[in-house]
Design an enzyme around this catalytic site. Structure first.
Site, mmCIF file in Angstrom:
data_model
loop_
_atom_site.group_PDB
_atom_site.id
_atom_site.type_symbol
_atom_site.label_atom_id
_atom_site.label_comp_id
_atom_site.label_asym_id
_atom_site.label_seq_id
_atom_site.Cartn_x
_atom_site.Cartn_y
_atom_site.Cartn_z
ATOM 1 N N LYS A 301 21.896 -6.763 52.530
ATOM 2 C CA LYS A 301 22.194 -7.893 51.901
ATOM 3 C C LYS A 301 21.608 -9.042 52.284
ATOM 4 C CE LYS A 301 25.794 -9.448 55.880
ATOM 5 N NZ LYS A 301 27.293 -9.570 56.457
ATOM 6 N N ARG A 302 20.668 -8.411 53.344
ATOM 7 C CA ARG A 302 19.530 -9.711 53.200
ATOM 8 C C ARG A 302 18.196 -9.183 53.103
ATOM 9 N NH1 ARG A 302 22.490 -9.854 57.856
ATOM 10 N NH2 ARG A 302 21.721 -8.049 58.697
#
Length: 312
Positions: A301-302
């Protein structure tokens, strides 16, 4: 008062409610035969990606098929990486795909359900009560080792070609500190974490049944892991998982395969706290081809904004 009880009072003088108080306060869920309780427990450190949404679907569907309960818990103890509006983003994304929790956190950050609060930073006293209980039992202790000292331990282990690398046994230099030694270090202003005293030795094995993968055997936990962090006295995932999933009545923990190797650690914590170990179901994570290396890896998600469900 025993030595361990004195240490517990020294470390947690403001924690008045004991572990039994919280066990009795929450009690057990009243469930129909065959009903299961699942939870989706994301951290608000980024957007919801496709892998997280898939896990949430599993949690939701299995609970609904059994006439059970699906709830949302926010695991926000990693304060450094928590992003602005992270909680609201999670709830909005789940709502967009019809994954509506029976209990948990709403957009106003209010807990709905009698097993809350469902935001972990609001449960700090609860975690400390259970950590205090472990200290009283001689199953946890304060560790004052600095990063530099821990690095030196690792270097020594690597030089000696030790089978096990980490903080354990003779290398766990804070494991057997006396009350007076601990008090002197605290009075001197030294920072500390709380570590769990692992209950296995090198070579010990543990077996468990995974609802997806079947019977699994692996090495048991040997390292004395951190259960309360020094900066916040909040727990990392391990202690929070054991406490929350017990008090909230989770019966099946559905999570990504990346957590599989942590099961022995979690089983030891559940048992040390006198809790029943829940069933585990470790599911495959969504992967992608890394553009730099050309190899497969778990989506992040980063790192992978294109996998955000809000863009679908």
């Amino acid at each position: 008062m025993t030595e361990n009880e004195k240490i517990a009072e020294l470390l947690f003088p403001n924690i008045k409610n004991n572990a039994e108080y919280y066990v009795n306060k929450y009690g057990k869920r009243s469930l129909a035969s065959g009903a299961i309780v699942t939870r989706f427990a994301p951290s608000p450190t980024g957007y919801v990606h496709m892998g997280s949404l898939l896990t949430a679907f599993y949690d939701y569907i299995f609970a609904k098929q059994s006439n059970g309960v699906f709830y949302l818990r926010i695991e926000d103890t990693d304060l450094e990486r928590t992003i602005v509006n992270g909680v609201e983003g999670i709830i909005t994304d789940l709502d967009a795909f019809g994954v509506n929790a029976d209990e948990g956190v709403n957009l106003a950050r209010k807990s709905t359900g009698k097993f809350g609060p469902y935001i972990q930073t609001e449960r700090k006293e609860i975690y400390q009560a259970f950590a205090k209980e472990l200290v009283k039992k001689g199953l946890a202790y304060p560790c004052f080792c600095t990063k530099e000292e821990l690095d030196k331990i690792r270097e020594k282990q690597e030089k000696n070609k030790e089978v096990q690398i980490g903080y354990y046994g003779k290398y766990a230099t804070c494991r057997n500190l006396t009350y007076e030694q601990i008090k002197n270090k605290i009075d001197a202003g030294l920072k500390y974490v709380i570590r769990f005293k692992a209950q296995a030795n090198i070579g010990d094995r543990v077996k468990f049944n995974d609802k997806v993968r079947g019977e699994i055997e692996m090495a048991d936990l040997v390292n004395d892991v951190v259960i309360l962090k020094s900066d916040t006295m909040l727990p990392p995932y391990n202690l929070a998982h054991a406490v929350d999933d017990t008090l909230m009545g989770t019966t099946v923990v559905i999570r990504s395969n990346e957590w599989l190797n942590s099961v022995p650690e979690h089983m030891q914590l559940f048992k040390a706290l006198g809790f029943e170990v829940p069933e585990y179901a470790h599911v495959a994570f969504v992967q992608k081809i890394d553009e730099e290396t050309g190899t497969k890896r778990k989506i992040s998600k980063r790192k992978d904004p294109e996998t955000a469900v809000s863009s679908m």
